[in-house]
Design an enzyme around this catalytic site. Structure first.
Site, PDB file in Angstrom:
ATOM      1  N   LYS A  51     -76.568  -1.099 -21.682  1.00 13.67           N
ATOM      2  CA  LYS A  51     -76.035  -0.898 -19.848  1.00 13.67           C
ATOM      3  C   LYS A  51     -75.535  -1.552 -19.377  1.00 13.67           C
ATOM      4  O   LYS A  51     -75.777  -2.991 -19.215  1.00 13.67           O
ATOM      5  CB  LYS A  51     -76.896  -0.353 -19.244  1.00 13.67           C
ATOM      6  CG  LYS A  51     -77.798   0.637 -19.580  1.00 13.67           C
ATOM      7  CD  LYS A  51     -78.269   1.533 -18.554  1.00 13.67           C
ATOM      8  CE  LYS A  51     -78.500   2.913 -18.320  1.00 13.67           C
ATOM      9  NZ  LYS A  51     -79.482   3.303 -17.277  1.00 13.67           N
TER      10      LYS A  51
ATOM     11  N   GLU B   8     -86.615  19.915 -14.505  1.00 16.61           N
ATOM     12  CA  GLU B   8     -86.648  20.095 -12.735  1.00 16.61           C
ATOM     13  C   GLU B   8     -87.335  21.878 -12.460  1.00 16.61           C
ATOM     14  O   GLU B   8     -88.547  21.374 -12.629  1.00 16.61           O
ATOM     15  CB  GLU B   8     -85.618  20.876 -12.063  1.00 16.61           C
ATOM     16  CG  GLU B   8     -84.912  19.191 -11.479  1.00 16.61           C
ATOM     17  CD  GLU B   8     -84.012  19.185 -13.124  1.00 16.61           C
ATOM     18  OE1 GLU B   8     -83.443  17.597 -12.246  1.00 16.61           O
ATOM     19  OE2 GLU B   8     -83.808  19.414 -13.938  1.00 16.61           O
TER      20      GLU B   8
ATOM     21  N   ARG C 127     -81.402  23.709  -9.811  1.00 14.37           N
ATOM     22  CA  ARG C 127     -82.023  24.599 -12.030  1.00 14.37           C
ATOM     23  C   ARG C 127     -83.881  25.290 -12.585  1.00 14.37           C
ATOM     24  O   ARG C 127     -83.765  24.855 -13.248  1.00 14.37           O
ATOM     25  CB  ARG C 127     -81.517  22.772 -12.813  1.00 14.37           C
ATOM     26  CG  ARG C 127     -80.685  22.272 -11.793  1.00 14.37           C
ATOM     27  CD  ARG C 127     -80.360  21.264 -13.196  1.00 14.37           C
ATOM     28  NE  ARG C 127     -79.248  21.252 -14.197  1.00 14.37           N
ATOM     29  CZ  ARG C 127     -79.069  20.941 -15.534  1.00 14.37           C
ATOM     30  NH1 ARG C 127     -79.469  19.057 -15.286  1.00 14.37           N
ATOM     31  NH2 ARG C 127     -78.111  20.928 -16.296  1.00 14.37           N
TER      32      ARG C 127
END
Length: 619
Positions: A276, A360, A388
């Site tokens: 990253k 979720e 979701r």
């Protein structure tokens, strides 16, 4: 050799390794230049540059659908597909989206703002190709975090069965599915993609089907021992070919691996490990603060506009932490611990507050079971992501009327992330659920009261919403009062015209109230507080005293606050009142600064006041 940027990369496949490396460096420079000015996603997109350059060098994007999961790592793809100059408008109103969007460019195969959809989309492309669609095999890039969602494994299950040709690049930049094994792993990965190895393995499999078990045991163990040297056993068991892990910044290795995977003409997963923030030393590494950034100084990495305001998210976390002594209080979030403020509670009580990753649905159902066992669950999820888990809210929480508390962050217009992230649906999708109590604070002070009400509400599920960044209404304008189930609060008593605000809409209504006062009107101002159940007694009284009613809420009109009030009026045959709603109409809301979006939608106080005056005059 330096690659001269022409902003036309149709011949990228002809560039040398050194030119591609130089191109990747220049792309990182352009990303840093724009994101440091506009804000946006940074560390993940810098880490993906080499892989994306490799994708474009090996596959023609005009033929092969490029499918990016979430797609906030796809800035390099935008730059390579005719958007080099326009990239300066990234995330600005009327400019480029921070995510892939086919309406922006034909090179973006699909819209992507929520995670874990990519492989399902690629399976759909594979199925379309099998039925005659004129497409090249799809090329997928998915981050390791997206591999935590169940949708991915549903797609992999079908893919392992149907074997649709595709290349899936697993960009492992943080989760680290397995410890890299360096040169040996890279060497074996190259072996596994060679035609000789593939042909040998297929031949062995055919032979094994005709031999007794006793004779096949050693042969099976030999191939499995090779697989176990790499971390691809899961994918191999699902029936997919696995390559990796490879160095996701080694351009020569990326190109070689992609070409061999392309030639295999079957579903192949390439596991690439990346860093990253690659190319910007300050952000290199697993620093969460560099994932999504505000404008910053490139030389120092310091934020240019530091806010001193306490955000609603911080207020929520502080308010909930006051109940940590109650061991029945538990909480969950789905891959957004800092975004929801739950990271502070996870640090203090890790056994009771957890991050379940991008899951979720699982977060909601697991908290339903805890509510059944007498705990007090708080589910902290962004409005757009809670969509979701809709079935779980109904099936696992709603039917048994379990007291799960839904803490809905990023409700309303969220700004630069655009249509995939706007939190405008939660009122409409929660309101039909029987027994669901739905309420909203108007400022930071009443948000504390909302958390207190949710803590003490044990008879049914409840949900409260709060905005990103800050409330429109400043603290202290109205004193904070306790929430009482189904009770609204009259903030200003006027005549003939009633302004009804809900949640952040109270601040908007107050801005309109002040504009109307200056124009000679004397409106009343009501904080609705509860959209379910409605304060029918208060509404009935006010409707008898007012001829015009205006509704303001950060939500969609259909199924929203205005709809709830119209239903009440129809049910009670109230015909003496004209109602106008300033909720969002039937359109998806684009990206850009919230103020610019609100102005375009006519939601600035002056614009709403003017519209009200014209409306009243027309009546």
């Amino acid at each position: 050799m330096t690659c001269e940027i022409s902003h036309n990369f149709s011949q990228i496949h002809t560039l040398s390794i050194e030119q591609l490396k130089e191109l990747a460096t220049q792309i990182r420079g352009r990303i840093l230049e724009v994101v440091s000015t506009n804000g946006g996603h940074l560390s993940s997109t810098l880490g993906a540059v080499d892989l994306i350059v490799g994708m474009h060098a090996i596959f023609d994007v005009k033929t092969h659908p490029f499918i990016f999961d979430v797609s906030h790592q796809a800035y390099a793809h935008k730059l390579l597909t005719g958007r080099w100059e326009a990239f300066s408008t990234l995330r600005q109103f009327g400019g480029l989206s921070g995510f892939c969007n086919p309406r922006e460019s034909q090179s973006d195969y699909f819209i992507a703002g929520h995670s874990s959809t990519s492989i399902s989309l690629a399976v759909g492309v594979g199925r379309a190709r099998a039925l005659g669609a004129k497409l090249g095999m799809p090329v997928v890039m998915i981050g390791d975090g997206s591999m935590s969602a169940g949708l991915i494994y549903e797609a992999l299950n079908e893919l392992g069965d149907k074997k649709y040709p595709m290349v899936i690049i697993l960009n492992d930049n943080e989760m680290s599915i397995a410890k890299p094994i360096g040169a040996i792993s890279n060497y074996l990965s190259q072996i596994f993609t060679t035609p000789l190895y593939q042909k040998m393995r297929d031949s062995i499999k055919k032979i094994l089907t005709k031999m007794p078990d006793s004779a096949t045991y050693l042969a099976k163990r030999f191939e499995e021992s090779l697989k176990l040297i790499t971390p691809g056993i899961l994918f191999e068991e699902l029936g997919l070919d696995y390559v990796g892990p490879i160095d996701g910044h080694n351009m020569e290795l990326i190109l070689t691996t992609l070409q061999k995977a392309k030639d295999m003409n079957k579903p192949v997963i390439i596991h690439a490990q990346t860093l990253k923030g690659k190319g910007y030393e300050i952000a290199e590494g697993h620093f969460e603060q560099w994932h999504g950034v505000s404008p910053f100084d490139i030389a120092t990495g310091s934020t240019l506009k530091k806010s001193t305001l306490v955000s609603p998210t911080d207020v929520f976390a502080q308010s909930l932490s006051a109940y940590l002594d109650d061991e029945k209080v538990v909480g969950v979030t789905a891959a957004m611990p800092s975004g929801t403020g739950l990271n502070k509670l996870i640090a203090k009580a890790p056994q009771r507050f957890i991050d379940v990753a991008i899951c979720e649905a699982h977060a909601v159902t697991s908290m339903a079971a805890m509510a059944k066992e007498g705990f007090k669950p708080f589910v902290a999820i962004y409005s757009t992501f809670l969509q979701r888990a809709y079935d779980q809210i109904i099936h696992d929480v709603g039917i048994l009327s379990l007291p799960v508390r839904f803490c809905i962050d990023r409700a309303g217009i969220v700004g630069e992330d655009g249509e995939t992230h706007q939190g405008l649906f939660d009122i409409a999708y929660l309101r039909p659920i029987p027994h669901m109590v739905i309420f909203a604070p108007r400022d930071n002070a009443t948000l504390q009261k909302a958390v207190d009400f949710a803590y003490h509400h044990n008879s049914s599920p409840c949900a409260f919403r709060y905005p990103r960044g800050k409330f429109v209404l400043e603290d202290g304008i109205f004193p904070a009062s306790e929430f009482v189930l189904g009770r609204a609060e009259l903030l200003k008593k006027g005549e003939n015209l009633l302004l009804i605000g809900y949640g952040n809409g109270v601040g908007r209504a107050y801005g309109v109230y002040e504009e109307l006062l200056a124009l000679g009107f004397k409106p009343s101002l009501l904080d609705l507080r509860f959209v379910k159940p409605l304060d029918t007694a208060m509404l009935g009284q006010l409707f008898a005293e007012h001829e015009y009613v205006c509704v303001m809420s950060d939500s969609y009109y259909m199924g929203g606050v205005g709809s709830a009030i119209l239903e009440f009026m129809a049910e009670h045959n109230i015909t003496n009142v004209a109602l106008k709603s300033f909720e969002i109409q039937d359109e998806f809301i684009t990206h850009g600064a919230s103020s610019a979006i609100e102005s375009a939608l006519g939601l600035a106080p002056q614009a709403m006041a003017s519209a009200i005056v014209q409306w009243v005059d027309s009546k």
